[in-house]
Scaffold this motif. Structure first.
Motif, PDB file in Angstrom:
ATOM      1  N   ILE A  86      -4.875  12.687  -9.252  1.00 31.82           N
ATOM      2  CA  ILE A  86      -3.687  12.068  -9.844  1.00 31.82           C
ATOM      3  C   ILE A  86      -3.418  10.694  -9.246  1.00 31.82           C
ATOM      4  O   ILE A  86      -2.740   9.871  -9.854  1.00 31.82           O
ATOM      5  N   GLY A  87      -3.981  10.453  -8.056  1.00 31.17           N
ATOM      6  CA  GLY A  87      -3.712   9.205  -7.364  1.00 31.17           C
ATOM      7  C   GLY A  87      -4.782   8.154  -7.549  1.00 31.17           C
ATOM      8  O   GLY A  87      -4.736   7.326  -8.462  1.00 31.17           O
ATOM      9  N   TYR A  88      -5.789   8.184  -6.686  1.00 30.44           N
ATOM     10  CA  TYR A  88      -6.735   7.071  -6.604  1.00 30.44           C
ATOM     11  C   TYR A  88      -7.630   6.932  -7.826  1.00 30.44           C
ATOM     12  O   TYR A  88      -7.953   5.812  -8.240  1.00 30.44           O
ATOM     13  N   LEU A  89      -8.047   8.049  -8.408  1.00 30.30           N
ATOM     14  CA  LEU A  89      -8.944   7.956  -9.562  1.00 30.30           C
ATOM     15  C   LEU A  89      -8.267   7.282 -10.751  1.00 30.30           C
ATOM     16  O   LEU A  89      -8.765   6.272 -11.263  1.00 30.30           O
TER      17      LEU A  89
ATOM     18  N   GLU B 296      -0.843   2.025 -13.098  1.00 28.26           N
ATOM     19  CA  GLU B 296      -0.356   1.433 -11.858  1.00 28.26           C
ATOM     20  C   GLU B 296      -0.176   2.522 -10.803  1.00 28.26           C
ATOM     21  O   GLU B 296       0.020   3.701 -11.117  1.00 28.26           O
ATOM     22  N   ALA B 297      -0.207   2.101  -9.541  1.00 32.22           N
ATOM     23  CA  ALA B 297      -0.157   3.063  -8.442  1.00 32.22           C
ATOM     24  C   ALA B 297       1.124   3.890  -8.467  1.00 32.22           C
ATOM     25  O   ALA B 297       1.097   5.103  -8.215  1.00 32.22           O
ATOM     26  N   TRP B 298       2.252   3.259  -8.795  1.00 31.22           N
ATOM     27  CA  TRP B 298       3.534   3.976  -8.741  1.00 31.22           C
ATOM     28  C   TRP B 298       3.617   5.077  -9.808  1.00 31.22           C
ATOM     29  O   TRP B 298       4.304   6.077  -9.615  1.00 31.22           O
ATOM     30  N   ILE B 299       2.901   4.899 -10.910  1.00 27.29           N
ATOM     31  CA  ILE B 299       2.901   5.934 -11.948  1.00 27.29           C
ATOM     32  C   ILE B 299       2.246   7.202 -11.414  1.00 27.29           C
ATOM     33  O   ILE B 299       2.747   8.321 -11.595  1.00 27.29           O
ATOM     34  N   GLY B 300       1.114   7.038 -10.738  1.00 27.45           N
ATOM     35  CA  GLY B 300       0.450   8.183 -10.123  1.00 27.45           C
ATOM     36  C   GLY B 300       1.321   8.845  -9.073  1.00 27.45           C
ATOM     37  O   GLY B 300       1.302  10.078  -8.921  1.00 27.45           O
ATOM     38  N   LEU B 301       2.108   8.035  -8.361  1.00 23.08           N
ATOM     39  CA  LEU B 301       2.996   8.587  -7.339  1.00 23.08           C
ATOM     40  C   LEU B 301       4.062   9.473  -7.974  1.00 23.08           C
ATOM     41  O   LEU B 301       4.309  10.599  -7.517  1.00 23.08           O
ATOM     42  N   VAL B 302       4.690   8.982  -9.039  1.00 25.55           N
ATOM     43  CA  VAL B 302       5.749   9.751  -9.699  1.00 25.55           C
ATOM     44  C   VAL B 302       5.185  11.028 -10.312  1.00 25.55           C
ATOM     45  O   VAL B 302       5.733  12.129 -10.116  1.00 25.55           O
TER      46      VAL B 302
ATOM     47  N   MET C  86      -5.459  24.270   6.773  1.00 25.31           N
ATOM     48  CA  MET C  86      -6.546  23.698   5.987  1.00 25.31           C
ATOM     49  C   MET C  86      -6.342  23.805   4.472  1.00 25.31           C
ATOM     50  O   MET C  86      -6.516  22.814   3.746  1.00 25.31           O
ATOM     51  N   PRO C  87      -5.976  24.981   3.915  1.00 26.36           N
ATOM     52  CA  PRO C  87      -5.786  25.039   2.456  1.00 26.36           C
ATOM     53  C   PRO C  87      -4.719  24.072   1.959  1.00 26.36           C
ATOM     54  O   PRO C  87      -4.862  23.497   0.874  1.00 26.36           O
ATOM     55  N   TYR C  88      -3.662  23.877   2.733  1.00 21.14           N
ATOM     56  CA  TYR C  88      -2.610  22.956   2.330  1.00 21.14           C
ATOM     57  C   TYR C  88      -3.131  21.520   2.305  1.00 21.14           C
ATOM     58  O   TYR C  88      -2.879  20.763   1.363  1.00 21.14           O
ATOM     59  N   ALA C  89      -3.860  21.140   3.352  1.00 21.79           N
ATOM     60  CA  ALA C  89      -4.393  19.775   3.423  1.00 21.79           C
ATOM     61  C   ALA C  89      -5.375  19.508   2.288  1.00 21.79           C
ATOM     62  O   ALA C  89      -5.343  18.445   1.648  1.00 21.79           O
ATOM     63  N   LEU C  90      -6.265  20.481   1.996  1.00 20.38           N
ATOM     64  CA  LEU C  90      -7.242  20.305   0.926  1.00 20.38           C
ATOM     65  C   LEU C  90      -6.573  20.228  -0.441  1.00 20.38           C
ATOM     66  O   LEU C  90      -6.960  19.409  -1.285  1.00 20.38           O
ATOM     67  N   ALA C  91      -5.576  21.075  -0.667  1.00 21.53           N
ATOM     68  CA  ALA C  91      -4.887  21.065  -1.964  1.00 21.53           C
ATOM     69  C   ALA C  91      -4.220  19.716  -2.213  1.00 21.53           C
ATOM     70  O   ALA C  91      -4.310  19.146  -3.314  1.00 21.53           O
ATOM     71  N   VAL C  92      -3.544  19.192  -1.204  1.00 18.86           N
ATOM     72  CA  VAL C  92      -2.877  17.903  -1.357  1.00 18.86           C
ATOM     73  C   VAL C  92      -3.892  16.773  -1.491  1.00 18.86           C
ATOM     74  O   VAL C  92      -3.691  15.826  -2.265  1.00 18.86           O
ATOM     75  N   ALA C  93      -5.008  16.855  -0.783  1.00 19.66           N
ATOM     76  CA  ALA C  93      -6.044  15.826  -0.877  1.00 19.66           C
ATOM     77  C   ALA C  93      -6.662  15.784  -2.271  1.00 19.66           C
ATOM     78  O   ALA C  93      -6.897  14.701  -2.830  1.00 19.66           O
TER      79      ALA C  93
ATOM     80  N   THR D 192       0.812  -1.225   0.000  1.00 18.41           N
ATOM     81  CA  THR D 192       0.000   0.000   0.000  1.00 18.41           C
ATOM     82  C   THR D 192       0.842   1.270   0.000  1.00 18.41           C
ATOM     83  O   THR D 192       0.335   2.350  -0.325  1.00 18.41           O
ATOM     84  N   ILE D 193       2.118   1.183   0.353  1.00 12.52           N
ATOM     85  CA  ILE D 193       2.941   2.394   0.508  1.00 12.52           C
ATOM     86  C   ILE D 193       3.016   3.223  -0.769  1.00 12.52           C
ATOM     87  O   ILE D 193       2.864   4.450  -0.729  1.00 12.52           O
ATOM     88  N   PRO D 194       3.228   2.621  -1.970  1.00 13.74           N
ATOM     89  CA  PRO D 194       3.271   3.464  -3.179  1.00 13.74           C
ATOM     90  C   PRO D 194       1.973   4.204  -3.472  1.00 13.74           C
ATOM     91  O   PRO D 194       1.989   5.201  -4.196  1.00 13.74           O
ATOM     92  N   SER D 195       0.858   3.743  -2.918  1.00 17.99           N
ATOM     93  CA  SER D 195      -0.419   4.413  -3.165  1.00 17.99           C
ATOM     94  C   SER D 195      -0.921   5.178  -1.944  1.00 17.99           C
ATOM     95  O   SER D 195      -2.089   5.557  -1.888  1.00 17.99           O
ATOM     96  N   ARG D 196      -0.065   5.432  -0.972  1.00 18.24           N
ATOM     97  CA  ARG D 196      -0.427   6.308   0.145  1.00 18.24           C
ATOM     98  C   ARG D 196      -0.191   7.746  -0.306  1.00 18.24           C
ATOM     99  O   ARG D 196       0.711   8.438   0.164  1.00 18.24           O
TER     100      ARG D 196
END
Length: 793
Positions: free
Chosen positions: A636-639, A646-652, A623-630, A321-325
């Protein structure tokens, strides 16, 4: 003679009927849902039947409800030379709620002649009812701000569904069934034990001065404001093993240093908060690991018991799960880039400009509440702060865990006939035993180190020189005696009382939620034609974030979400390993996001407390920082990880986009025109034009900012060898502070003691020589006053 023949025939028919097997219903769910498929499992009891043949005998099974055939199946009577002792009928559906009698017919004949009738009463409810316990849990958490009460209420609510509305029976079964069985599970005992051992070891490390020693080593390299913030950031990685220890050590140790470089309290609190849960949640060894592994293993066990081909090692799944955290990793990259580029946006930009150019660490509207932090595990004043008292036991723990994983993994791979690859070795490793061994060895190591290191007047004494002469030093004493080490160790264990109770109740509510049928309901909803199963990780991240934000607890959110979503995602995706891993990752990351953004989270509150920052201001600026990263984690990540790559592509890709977001959205704090960022401009427009409020007063640009040459990554003069190197090595931050214009009266100062800052720095264990090198001659003297909250302990 005729009568005798009739009697004989009747006896033969009766004997043939009695020769059919009967069913003993076992391991069935206590609650079924209307219109949703379920299975009936039963053991087979065979009477003597000499006519059975291994080659031809077949058992026919049929489920009937009110003369309606719900389902039927058949299976061989023999498996090799042995009788098959269990049977199952799946794909059954009941349209009505309430207690429903289902008859299972068993016969050796395909037409079910001479079949035995076995009646099983099924408790059936409407699926929507199963949503009530999770909602009650969330509501109670919001109402009481106590996750223990919320989890207990959720378990009790589930039990009332299972026990058909009987409030008293449900209450008793909550205590003597769900909680006791949760505590009695051997895997759960492993998790509790090594969590205790790790927490105890961390407590002794803190008491020995080891954690402060590591902080002191890094503090010596500080030269400028950016270096001070970088030190806070990287100390979060060093003190990775516990989010609470991270928060309290960083806040208490680094606050005097960041104050001396005019880092705003809001920025300091953000850096402390951003390096707690995001690091502890993904660290392979931390106080979080036991909780996370326990939840993962519980769901893997449930799926394995259902015959699903899921991984057997929770630790292996955790590592996957680490590459997709995405949220924790993106937040760490975001924090690093904000420091490196000296950029901010939103309310944090104004806070940093206020501190840097007005020399106000806090806003005039701040109301810092005087709080008392438990310092019982702080080292004594005469105990030297030495880095090895933390590094050695932690390294010993790492080594033992690694060796344990390898040795047990090799044995497991051999037993399963698998090749000796790294993936197979670590996948088959016994992580529970390895962490247990490692945490205990680490505890022993720090005990011995504290016992055999002697000190006198704040300095180490070579006691061995006396021992070889069979003497002892007349006044030296060990850092901690074995008794004192044990007391500190037990103190660390005691600190886990509430987390362990949360963990036990989390396991219990997982079982109770499944017994109530909630997982089947959500699985059915998630597997509907209207919802693409590839969207499950994205929805899971959002829901986990909302629950964590509303309840203020990441662990409580995990305990709620795991039993509801994990099994559902597996069945909805038809056993897709990628979706399973992404869903687990989304729960863990979403819980951290909500915990990071809310004002009622324990880590958020502790970060503000240890940083002496107004809690409201900390939340507003963060709050703005947390929302922007979320948002970036979703888009770019979960969707796309669920649908496209693959998960690692979204990470990079995400890491590069985080960098771009910082450079494009962020504005340099020392911009010569005090340029505003897009978020601040938009917020001000809404405030003035829509809500008809008075505009925010503009911050005045100091003259020296206008006069100096401005260098930024987007200006041509930045791209010289010297400037580029100085920037990224944090070597020169000219004009970061206008020391000549420093006014003590306007620096939020209210202290009556002119030496408070000096004493605060001394209390952090920082040598005077270090501070002389760290702060240039034109810097504010160490005797300058800082706010009373700086040193109010």
């Amino acid at each position: 003679m005729k009568v005798f023949s009739v009697l004989l025939l009747a006896l033969l028919v009766l004997a043939a009927s009695e020769a059919q097997p009967t069913a003993d219903f076992v391991d069935n769910r206590p609650t079924m849902l209307t219109g949703i498929e379920f299975s009936l499992n039963f053991g087979l009891i065979y009477p003597p039947a000499p006519q059975l043949s291994e080659e031809t005998s077949t058992l026919y099974m049929r489920a009937v409800w009110k003369d309606e055939i719900l389902g039927e199946s058949s299976q061989p009577v023999f498996d090799g030379d042995s009788l098959v002792l269990s049977g199952s009928l799946s794909g059954l559906k009941l349209p009505n709620s309430g207690n429903q009698d289902v008859t299972v017919l068993l016969s050796y004949n395909e037409d079910f002649s001479a079949a035995t009738e076995n009646v099983y009463t099924v408790w059936v409810i409407v699926g929507g009812i199963t949503v009530i316990p999770p909602l009650v849990t969330v509501f109670m958490a919001m109402l009481t701000r106590e996750v223990l009460w919320a989890l207990f209420a959720g378990i009790w609510c589930c039990a009332m569904i299972v026990y058909q509305g009987n409030v008293l029976t449900a209450f008793l079964r909550t205590l003597d069934t769900y909680l006791i069985e949760s505590l009695g599970n051997i895997d759960h005992a492993f998790v509790i034990m090594f969590s205790w051992f790790l927490s105890g070891m961390i407590a002794v490390v803190s008491k020995s001065g080891g954690a402060h020693g590591i902080a002191d080593v890094l503090i010596r390299v500080i030269r400028r404001k950016r270096g001070a913030m970088m030190t806070v950031f990287f100390l979060g990685f060093v003190i990775f093993f516990d989010d609470y220890a991270n928060t309290l050590i960083l806040g208490g140790t680094m606050r005097p240093i960041t104050d001396s470089y005019f880092v705003s309290r809001e920025k300091f609190a953000f850096l402390v908060d951003a390096t707690t849960a995001p690091i502890a949640s993904i660290a392979p060894i931390s106080s979080w690991i036991g909780f996370e592994l326990g939840l993962i293993q519980a769901e893997l066990d449930v799926l394995a018991a259902a015959g699903e081909p899921v991984p057997t090692s929770a630790y292996d799944v955790f590592l996957k799960t680490i590459p997709s955290r995405y949220y924790p990793i993106f937040m760490l990259v975001f924090s690093f880039m904000m420091i490196l580029s000296m950029r901010e946006f939103g309310p944090m930009l104004h806070a940093e400009r206020r501190a840097q150019f007005e020399h106000k660490l806090m806003s005039d509207s701040a109301s810092v509440e005087q709080t008392v932090i438990d310092h019982s595990l702080e080292p004594d004043e005469d105990v030297p702060r030495r880095w090895w008292n933390a590094a050695v036991p932690i390294l010993a723990t790492f080594i033992v865990v690694l060796v344990g994983l390898i040795l047990t993994g090799v044995d497991g791979a051999k037993a399963n006939g698998e090749p000796q690859t790294a993936a197979n070795i670590f996948g088959n490793g016994d992580s529970y035993s390895s962490i247990l061994w490692g945490s205990f060895v680490g505890s022993i190591v720090i005990w011995l180190m504290c016992r055999f290191q002697y000190i006198e007047d704040g300095h180490f004494v070579n006691q061995w020189a006396y021992w070889i002469k069979f003497k002892s030093h007349p006044t030296a004493r060990p850092i901690l005696t074995m008794k004192e080490s044990l007391e500190s160790w037990i103190g660390g264990v005691k600190s886990l009382t509430t987390p362990v109770l949360v963990l036990i109740m989390a396991w219990a509510i997982g079982t109770a939620v499944r017994d109530s049928g909630a997982d089947n309901f959500f699985s059915s909803a998630l597997s509907s034609d209207s919802l693409d199963y590839r969207a499950i990780p994205t929805l899971t991240f959002i829901i986990s974030g909302v629950i964590s934000f509303a309840t203020g607890t990441s662990w409580g959110t995990m305990s709620i979400m795991f039993p509801i979503v994990v099994s559902a995602s597996w069945f909805a995706s038809d056993g897709d390993d990628n979706i399973l891993v992404l869903t687990i990752s989304a729960i863990l990351a979403g819980a951290v996001f909500g915990d990071h953004a809310t004002a009622i989270s324990d880590t958020t509150i502790l970060s503000a407390m240890s940083s002496k920052c107004d809690l409201t201001h900390h939340v507003i600026t963060q709050m703005p920082y947390a929302l922007a990263v979320a948002v970036l984690s979703i888009l770019i990540g979960y969707l796309p990880a669920g649908f496209a790559w693959e998960a690692w592509i979204g990470l990079v890709i995400g890491i590069f986009l985080v960098i771009a977001m910082v450079l494009l959205l962020g504005v340099r704090v020392d911009h010569p025109k005090f340029k505003e960022d897009f978020l601040s401009i938009t917020t001000e427009f809404i405030k003035v034009k829509i809500f008809r409020r008075d505009p925010t007063p503009k911050q005045e640009v100091p003259d020296f900012v206008l006069e100096r040459e401005y260098k930024d990554i987007f200006t041509r003069n930045f791209w010289t060898k010297e400037t580029f190197a100085d920037f990224f090595l944090c070597r020169h931050d000219e004009n970061v502070k206008d020391f000549e214009n420093f006014d003590v009266e306007n620096s939020n100062s209210s202290s009556n003691d002119a030496n408070d800052l000096k004493e605060s720095i001394d209390g952090a264990g920082i040598p005077d020589s270090t501070m002389e090198n760290a702060i240039p001659e034109e810097a504010v003297p160490l005797t300058a006053d800082l706010p009373e909250q700086v040193h109010a302990e």
